[in-house]
Each structure stands twice: as structure tokens, then as C-alpha cells.
Design a protein around this motif. Structure first.
Motif, PDB file in Angstrom:
ATOM      1  N   GLY A  90       0.974  -1.158  -0.015  1.00 20.38           N
ATOM      2  CA  GLY A  90      -0.127  -0.205   0.056  1.00 20.38           C
ATOM      3  C   GLY A  90       0.915   1.263  -0.086  1.00 20.38           C
ATOM      4  O   GLY A  90       0.735   2.091  -0.728  1.00 20.38           O
ATOM      5  N   ALA A  94       1.100   4.109  -2.742  1.00 21.52           N
ATOM      6  CA  ALA A  94       0.681   5.289  -2.499  1.00 21.52           C
ATOM      7  C   ALA A  94       1.657   6.439  -2.769  1.00 21.52           C
ATOM      8  O   ALA A  94       1.458   7.442  -3.491  1.00 21.52           O
ATOM      9  CB  ALA A  94       0.685   5.739  -1.223  1.00 21.52           C
ATOM     10  N   SER A 127      -3.984  -0.230   5.171  1.00 21.67           N
ATOM     11  CA  SER A 127      -4.431   0.900   4.360  1.00 21.67           C
ATOM     12  C   SER A 127      -4.668   2.182   5.492  1.00 21.67           C
ATOM     13  O   SER A 127      -4.182   3.241   4.949  1.00 21.67           O
ATOM     14  CB  SER A 127      -5.861   0.655   3.788  1.00 21.67           C
ATOM     15  N   GLU A 128      -5.124   1.921   6.803  1.00 22.52           N
ATOM     16  CA  GLU A 128      -5.477   2.940   7.646  1.00 22.52           C
ATOM     17  C   GLU A 128      -3.939   3.608   7.833  1.00 22.52           C
ATOM     18  O   GLU A 128      -4.093   4.996   7.811  1.00 22.52           O
ATOM     19  CB  GLU A 128      -6.020   2.252   8.825  1.00 22.52           C
ATOM     20  N   LEU A 131      -2.729   6.017   4.602  1.00 20.08           N
ATOM     21  CA  LEU A 131      -3.862   6.924   4.730  1.00 20.08           C
ATOM     22  C   LEU A 131      -3.469   7.854   5.636  1.00 20.08           C
ATOM     23  O   LEU A 131      -3.406   9.247   5.278  1.00 20.08           O
ATOM     24  CB  LEU A 131      -5.263   6.503   4.551  1.00 20.08           C
ATOM     25  N   ALA A 145      -7.304   6.949  -0.978  1.00 25.06           N
ATOM     26  CA  ALA A 145      -8.101   5.811  -0.411  1.00 25.06           C
ATOM     27  C   ALA A 145      -8.828   5.035  -1.757  1.00 25.06           C
ATOM     28  O   ALA A 145      -8.661   3.914  -1.911  1.00 25.06           O
ATOM     29  CB  ALA A 145      -9.270   6.086   0.436  1.00 25.06           C
ATOM     30  N   LEU A 148      -5.921   3.309  -4.213  1.00 26.00           N
ATOM     31  CA  LEU A 148      -4.887   2.364  -3.673  1.00 26.00           C
ATOM     32  C   LEU A 148      -5.338   1.023  -4.552  1.00 26.00           C
ATOM     33  O   LEU A 148      -4.355   0.287  -4.348  1.00 26.00           O
ATOM     34  CB  LEU A 148      -5.031   2.153  -2.115  1.00 26.00           C
ATOM     35  N   ASP A 149      -6.617   0.641  -4.552  1.00 28.92           N
ATOM     36  CA  ASP A 149      -6.819  -0.680  -5.360  1.00 28.92           C
ATOM     37  C   ASP A 149      -7.240  -0.149  -6.830  1.00 28.92           C
ATOM     38  O   ASP A 149      -7.716  -1.190  -7.431  1.00 28.92           O
ATOM     39  CB  ASP A 149      -7.864  -1.112  -4.417  1.00 28.92           C
TER      40      ASP A 149
END
Lengths: 200, 200
Positions: A90, A94, A127-128, A131, A145, A148-149
Motif C-alpha cells: 500500500g 501510495a 491501508s489505514e 492513509l 483511498a 490504492l486498489d
């Protein structure tokens, strides 16, 4: 101005972290930009057959000792993350999404990820966590957010990893100066000498 | 006088060769003897699972480039032996047999083996080559010829290799200073700093 220094690293790499605290100053002393290029070391390991250092008999204990010793030599904080190694997919995705919008912000984000992982032993894989670190840099949290995918971001990272492998990058950190490759934090003095002398 | 520096190496190791041209001067600058300790890297590789660098995808090409570059940095001649790696069992046994009689002569012999292998691309694996190099140092050729396959000499080398492994030696060169381990030719500057400062 002479070409940029390519600085390849994996966010899970202790030697990459240590080198990240030194590489910009080296570039600055020689009037070079440094292009930070996080990649996924596991993709190289699949080709070379290498395993994470800490999983190897004999070499693992030396590596743990040397990570801390190398950090002391560089004068930077260091704690060993657990689990280790970790898979920073991630954060790596990012980075490139942020870099397309603001390269300096992306570099600040990368430094924040490394600092969280290796100076404060924070988990940076979720992810959290990614972010939150990005938002603290002023990044558009919702936009990231969503990205990311996304297929575009996945494809961008795949391209970056493929290009790194095509250039022979098999370890972290890995620095390329004017086509000359240097593997390892312990080669940054060589990088500096190469920049100063034009090579030998 | 402070304790000796332990200098572990395999006669087939390019980085060991390069380090061998630098280690005595480092010891001399800090008033330390250097104990040369050839061993058999293959015994460590059996434990760590490591393979010779030049046999690894991606890493092999870098290694070949870096061997020559590191030799140029050290200002020493370098040619890549073929075949590589080679198994220097006879030279390693001979070293310890000579060392029991004359440690300085053994060190000169080791330098001659490395010079033959890496500066002149001579085969140093056969008994005849080992005996010729030793004889040129003033070693008793017939005595050495008889010793090379003797149980005592085989046992001596086994003891040396076992002790190296017990001390965590897994690569070549590998230097131990006052219990502190340093792996690699690219760590000799660290060895020197450690000697100068007492560690960090």
C-alpha cells in the motif's frame, strides 16, 4: 545539471531506511537530484532466489547486529519492526500516486513511512496506516483511498518494478549514478566518491 | 599490545583477495597483529544456503562488475579466474602446515596463492601448483608434499573451519576485532574506524 541519482529501495528494508537518511545530502553535495524509487524487493528475490537476511542461519544474527550498528554509524534511530520483513504494498502504491501529483510531497511521505516503521516500530502495512501518514503530509486522503486498489495505480507500480528489474536492481538500497550500479547502504561512500571523481 | 585482528578468508574469494592486500596495513596503523585464517567457505554455505555470487541471476553480473571495480579502488591487479569458484583445499591445508613452522612464511605463502589466482589467473588447486608456490617461499617441498594428505593436517583444517563457523564466520572476507564481526571487503573502512574509536 547532471542527471538524477536513482535511489531504489523497499519500505521493508532496514538498510534502505538508513540509506534514505543520507542519500539526499549526498546528492545535494554534488548538485544532483535524487529520484526516490520504492519497489518490491520480493519481485527481485523471486529471480535471484535470495531470502530475507534475517531468515538465514548465521547471516540472520549478523544482520540484526549490523542493522543497529549501521544505524548508530549514521546517527539515526532504529528499532527492529515486528513482523519482519513486512510487505509494504500500500505504501509503495501510495508513493507513486502522490508522486504523480507532487514529487516533493511523495519524498516526504516516503520518509514518514520509513520513520514510522524503523524509528517508531509502527505497522505501515495496513491501508489505514498509509492513509494516516499521507494525510499528515497534506495528501488528499479520500483520493488516495480510492486510488490504492485502482487498476491504474496497480499498473503504475508494476511498471516501476519491471523497470527496476530491467535495470538490474536486485537489492535495497540500490543506487544508480550515470549508469553505474551500487548495491547496499555500505556503498554510499563509493557513490559519493564516484560523484566526486567521475568514476574509477 | 591489544589482541590480534582475525582475518578469515577463502582462497577462492575475490573480495578476500582484495581485502588481503589492505588488512595488514590497517593492523599496522593501529598496532595490531593480523592473524590470517583461511577457511573453506563451502562449509559455511552448507549452513546458510548461500551459493557462489556469480551463479546467481542478476547478482552474478553485478558481482563480476564489482570485483573489478573494487580491485581498481584498492589499486591492485585483478583477473577473474576460470573456473570460478575453485576449491583451494590443498592451499588451505598447506597454509596451516606452514604456519605451524613459521607464521610469517605462511602469510607470504597466502599472499602468493592469492596473487597467482587473482593477479595472474593461475590455477592454484592442484598439488603441484601449491608445492611450487610454497617452495618459492622457501618451504620444505618434500615435507609439505607428504603432509598434504596426512590425517594430522586434515584434522587441523577441520578444527580451523569448525572454529570459524562457531565464531559466526559465514563469508569471505570476515574480520573479527575484539569480538566485533565485520563481513566484506567493503567493511574494512568500518574495521579501521572501529580500531580508531573503540567502537560505536
Amino acid at each position: 545539471m547532471a542527471g538524477a541519482i536513482d535511489f531504489y529501495f523497499d519500505f521493508s528494508s532496514p538498510y534502505g531506511y538508513i540509506a534514505s537518511t543520507r542519500i539526499d545530502a549526498i546528492g545535494a553535495r554534488h548538485g544532483r537530484e535524487v529520484a526516490w524509487r520504492p519497489f518490491l524487493l520480493g519481485a527481485a528475490f523471486k529471480i535471484t532466489g535470495q531470502k530475507p537476511l534475517t531468515e538465514l542461519p548465521m547471516r540472520g544474527g549478523y544482520a540484526l547486529h549490523d542493522f543497529a550498528r549501521s544505524a548508530r554509524a549514521a546517527g539515526v534511530a532504529f528499532v527492529m519492526p515486528t513482523p519482519f520483513p513486512f510487505f509494504a504494498l500500500g505504501a509503495t502504491r501510495a508513493f507513486y500516486w502522490i508522486a504523480e501529483r507532487d514529487r516533493r510531497q511523495a519524498k516526504r511521505f516516503a520518509k514518514a513511512v520509513y520513520d514510522a516503521a524503523f524509528a517508531r516500530a509502527q505497522d505501515v502495512t495496513g491501508s489505514e496506516a498509509v492513509l494516516a501518514l499521507a494525510e499528515a503530509m497534506g495528501v488528499d486522503r479520500d483520493g488516495l483511498a480510492e486510488a490504492l486498489d485502482s487498476p491504474e495505480v496497480k499498473a503504475r507500480l508494476k511498471t516501476e518494478v519491471d523497470e527496476a528489474l530491467a535495470k538490474g536492481v536486485f537489492g535495497s538500497p540500490f543506487v544508480i549514478v550515470d549508469g553505474e550500479p551500487f548495491w547496499g547502504n555500505d556503498r554510499l561512500d563509493d557513490v559519493e566518491n564516484w560523484l566526486a571523481t567521475g568514476g574509477w
